[in-house]
Motif scaffolding. Structure first.
Motif, mmCIF file in Angstrom:
data_model
loop_
_atom_site.group_PDB
_atom_site.id
_atom_site.type_symbol
_atom_site.label_atom_id
_atom_site.label_comp_id
_atom_site.label_asym_id
_atom_site.label_seq_id
_atom_site.Cartn_x
_atom_site.Cartn_y
_atom_site.Cartn_z
ATOM 1 N N VAL A 29 0.853 -1.187 0.000
ATOM 2 C CA VAL A 29 0.000 0.000 0.000
ATOM 3 C C VAL A 29 0.890 1.239 0.000
ATOM 4 O O VAL A 29 1.758 1.376 0.859
ATOM 5 N N ASN A 30 0.672 2.112 -0.968
ATOM 6 C CA ASN A 30 1.448 3.354 -1.045
ATOM 7 C C ASN A 30 0.585 4.491 -0.468
ATOM 8 O O ASN A 30 -0.344 4.952 -1.118
ATOM 9 N N HIS A 31 0.901 4.898 0.767
ATOM 10 C CA HIS A 31 0.101 5.934 1.440
ATOM 11 C C HIS A 31 0.586 7.340 1.090
ATOM 12 O O HIS A 31 -0.053 8.316 1.444
ATOM 13 N N ASN A 32 1.746 7.416 0.439
ATOM 14 C CA ASN A 32 2.411 8.720 0.353
ATOM 15 C C ASN A 32 2.321 9.439 -0.987
ATOM 16 O O ASN A 32 2.890 10.498 -1.155
ATOM 17 N N ASP A 191 -3.009 16.281 2.465
ATOM 18 C CA ASP A 191 -3.876 15.276 3.090
ATOM 19 C C ASP A 191 -3.244 13.879 3.081
ATOM 20 O O ASP A 191 -3.886 12.896 3.446
ATOM 21 N N LEU A 192 -1.997 13.823 2.621
ATOM 22 C CA LEU A 192 -1.273 12.542 2.658
ATOM 23 C C LEU A 192 -0.560 12.439 4.003
ATOM 24 O O LEU A 192 -0.246 13.473 4.599
ATOM 25 N N PRO A 193 -0.264 11.259 4.536
ATOM 26 C CA PRO A 193 -0.543 9.956 3.954
ATOM 27 C C PRO A 193 -2.038 9.638 3.920
ATOM 28 O O PRO A 193 -2.792 10.065 4.801
ATOM 29 N N SER A 194 -2.445 8.896 2.915
ATOM 30 C CA SER A 194 -3.857 8.589 2.726
ATOM 31 C C SER A 194 -4.272 7.384 3.565
ATOM 32 O O SER A 194 -3.449 6.548 3.914
ATOM 33 N N ASN A 198 -10.459 4.833 6.422
ATOM 34 C CA ASN A 198 -10.920 5.820 7.413
ATOM 35 C C ASN A 198 -10.559 7.220 6.942
ATOM 36 O O ASN A 198 -9.786 7.935 7.583
ATOM 37 N N ALA A 199 -11.137 7.598 5.830
ATOM 38 C CA ALA A 199 -10.779 8.878 5.213
ATOM 39 C C ALA A 199 -11.320 10.053 6.015
ATOM 40 O O ALA A 199 -12.455 10.033 6.484
ATOM 41 N N ASN A 200 -10.457 11.067 6.194
ATOM 42 C CA ASN A 200 -10.951 12.292 6.830
ATOM 43 C C ASN A 200 -10.706 13.490 5.913
ATOM 44 O O ASN A 200 -10.663 14.622 6.353
ATOM 45 N N SER A 201 -10.518 13.204 4.626
ATOM 46 C CA SER A 201 -10.341 14.289 3.651
ATOM 47 C C SER A 201 -11.031 13.887 2.349
ATOM 48 O O SER A 201 -11.300 12.714 2.103
ATOM 49 N N THR A 202 -11.298 14.906 1.526
ATOM 50 C CA THR A 202 -11.966 14.623 0.256
ATOM 51 C C THR A 202 -10.944 14.270 -0.820
ATOM 52 O O THR A 202 -9.743 14.393 -0.603
ATOM 53 N N GLY A 203 -11.426 13.874 -1.976
ATOM 54 C CA GLY A 203 -10.540 13.480 -3.070
ATOM 55 C C GLY A 203 -10.082 12.043 -2.906
ATOM 56 O O GLY A 203 -10.274 11.429 -1.843
ATOM 57 N N GLY A 265 -16.166 -0.637 -2.898
ATOM 58 C CA GLY A 265 -15.264 0.262 -3.635
ATOM 59 C C GLY A 265 -14.761 1.452 -2.844
ATOM 60 O O GLY A 265 -14.506 2.516 -3.435
ATOM 61 N N PHE A 266 -14.565 1.318 -1.525
ATOM 62 C CA PHE A 266 -13.998 2.415 -0.717
ATOM 63 C C PHE A 266 -12.863 3.102 -1.472
ATOM 64 O O PHE A 266 -11.905 2.428 -1.886
ATOM 65 N N ASP A 267 -12.958 4.435 -1.651
ATOM 66 C CA ASP A 267 -11.874 5.107 -2.380
ATOM 67 C C ASP A 267 -11.207 6.227 -1.577
ATOM 68 O O ASP A 267 -10.385 6.973 -2.103
ATOM 69 N N GLY A 268 -11.563 6.342 -0.291
ATOM 70 C CA GLY A 268 -10.888 7.320 0.563
ATOM 71 C C GLY A 268 -11.391 8.738 0.408
ATOM 72 O O GLY A 268 -10.761 9.684 0.887
ATOM 73 N N ASN A 269 -12.543 8.902 -0.272
ATOM 74 C CA ASN A 269 -13.135 10.233 -0.402
ATOM 75 C C ASN A 269 -14.201 10.381 0.688
ATOM 76 O O ASN A 269 -15.242 9.722 0.632
ATOM 77 N N SER A 270 -13.921 11.246 1.672
ATOM 78 C CA SER A 270 -14.834 11.339 2.827
ATOM 79 C C SER A 270 -16.215 11.845 2.426
ATOM 80 O O SER A 270 -17.180 11.665 3.160
ATOM 81 N N ASP A 271 -16.334 12.457 1.246
ATOM 82 C CA ASP A 271 -17.635 12.944 0.794
ATOM 83 C C ASP A 271 -18.587 11.822 0.375
ATOM 84 O O ASP A 271 -19.796 11.965 0.461
#
Lengths: 354, 85
Positions: A29-32, A191-194, A198-203, A265-271
């Protein structure tokens, strides 16, 4: 009586090493980074230098993924080729448009224009395989791949074809990703690391890749799964998803408790991840839940990566730890549901069985 | 003339994405199409654009192309005699 549709071969080129491997054992997993690039295969093993010199990476990835799928299914030709792509050959589209601007609409060269159309991938695969059958490309945003899959399934059911190569492919283009960053579609560097779950940012963290499948109307030793059903819903409110899913399962004589796993399909977009979160914490709380966009990145046809993953699970009966959302396990994995959506639009349900 | 030939070889390799070919691999008299470098009709269009864009030469008679694009040698001679920039 309509024919059944079996996945008899798979091929995947992605932001992980998904070729020359068993099943995600080398996944990282590349969080950066907020835009992930594919791990390239040795293209020269599949495409001659003379042919590949005009091809952008998306075309090459599609060709290699389709070759892997056909080798896996042990078939040398298919009756049809159906492709899904969200942005098509965006690299060459960018190149051609930039050339128009740089040269004041003069001196336009043909190569990048020829390669810039959305159906280039399907066309090049057909040219290499000398497949003169049905060739269609769907460009329907986040349901591009599912549109292709649905078409393929219906053609097999209706006896229009015995074997079909179907796939999803997208590539990143530098200019397009820079626009997506400006528009907030891609996660900001700050907003990285992603954290996709448990996303707390959009995009989202963007990705690219190509996954192809050989679908046939008969079960073989190489069979991964049967595609039971595919459904596309263009628009659903959060509170309508569970009911839509239950109706979809009911139309296949199944209930949520019959599912051995669900791929979300969780994509890390908090919206918009609340669509998945609601299901994860309620309807599917007792179901093994899996996710994949932390590995593949998010892009219009990332759900083809999910189908590759689910096919592998049904065949190997193994679920790598890196894709687990919860710790629920089942003794066997016979029925898997895939659910994907993008920003609350373009919902798709895909149902597989062993 | 030698510098122009070298320049043309570099331009052809870059523009046509001839990944596995180096300047040293192209002899001045090697045929560019067919058995030599193996270029095709799309490449011919790219070469016409190079003439126009980089040397200010507009090919009005397509039949001329066959002799001009025979080799690096013929291309360089034609450019030297007709270039406007």
């Amino acid at each position: 009586m309509s024919k059944k549709t079996y996945i008899n071969g798979v091929g995947c080129i992605s932001t992980q090493k998904t070729f020359d491997t068993v099943f995600l054992e080398e996944a990282v997993v590349n969080h950066n980074e907020n835009v992930l690039a594919i791990v390239p295969p040795a293209y020269k093993e599949y495409i001659s230098p003379a042919a590949s010199r005009r091809m952008a990476k998306g075309v090459k990835n599609g060709i290699v993924a389709s070759a892997l799928a056909m080798k896996d299914a042990n078939v040398e030709n298919v009756d049809a080729i159906i492709t899904g792509t969200g942005l098509g050959c965006i690299e060459d589209s960018e190149k051609f448009l930039k050339s128009i601007l740089d040269n004041n609409e003069e001196f336009l060269t043909p190569t990048s224009f020829i390669q810039s159309t959305h159906n280039t991938v399907g066309a090049q695969i057909a040219l290499l395989q000398q497949c003169k059958g049905y060739n269609f490309t769907y460009v329907n945003g986040a349901v591009s791949f599912e549109s292709a899959l649905l078409d393929a399934k219906m053609q097999i059911e209706e006896n229009e074809a015995n074997s079909i190569l179907v796939g999803g492919v997208d590539e990143n283009g530098d200019y397009t990703t820079s626009l997506f960053k400006l528009a907030g579609r891609i996660k900001k560097e700050n907003d990285l690391p992603s954290n996709v779950l448990n996303a707390n940012s959009t995009g989202v963290v963007y990705g690219e890749g190509a996954s192809f499948f050989v679908l046939e109307n008969e079960k073989k030793d190489s069979t991964y799964a049967e595609i039971l059903d595919v459904e596309i819903k263009n628009s659903l409110e959060e509170n309508e998803v569970e009911e839509a899913l239950i109706l979809f399962l009911k139309s296949n004589h199944l209930e949520i408790t019959d599912l051995d796993a669900v791929v979300l399909g969780f994509d890390g977009n908090s919206d918009s991840d609340s669509y998945y979160r609601n299901l994860s914490e309620n309807a599917f709380v007792k179901t093994p839940q899996l996710y994949y966009k932390h590995l593949s990145g998010a892009y219009d046809t990332a759900s083809a990566f999910a189908l590759w993953m689910a096919s592998k699970i049904l065949k190997t009966q193994e679920i790598p730890e890196i894709i687990k959302v919860n710790s629920v396990v089942k003794p066997t994995y016979n029925t898997i549901l895939l659910y994907n959506q993008l920003n609350g639009k373009n919902h798709s349900f895909t149902l597989l069985s062993k | 003339m030698e510098a122009l030939k070298e320049e043309l070889k570099n331009k052809i390799i870059t523009t046509l994405n001839l990944e596995d070919i180096a300047v040293e691999d192209i002899a001045d008299n090697d045929p560019l199409f067919g058995d030599g470098l193996g270029l095709d009709s799309i490449d011919a269009l790219e070469l016409i654009v190079i003439l126009d864009k980089d040397y200010g030469i507009k090919l009005v008679d397509p039949k001329e192309g066959k002799s001009i694009f025979q080799s690096i040698e013929t291309m360089a001679s034609y450019i030297s005699a007709n270039r406007t920039k």
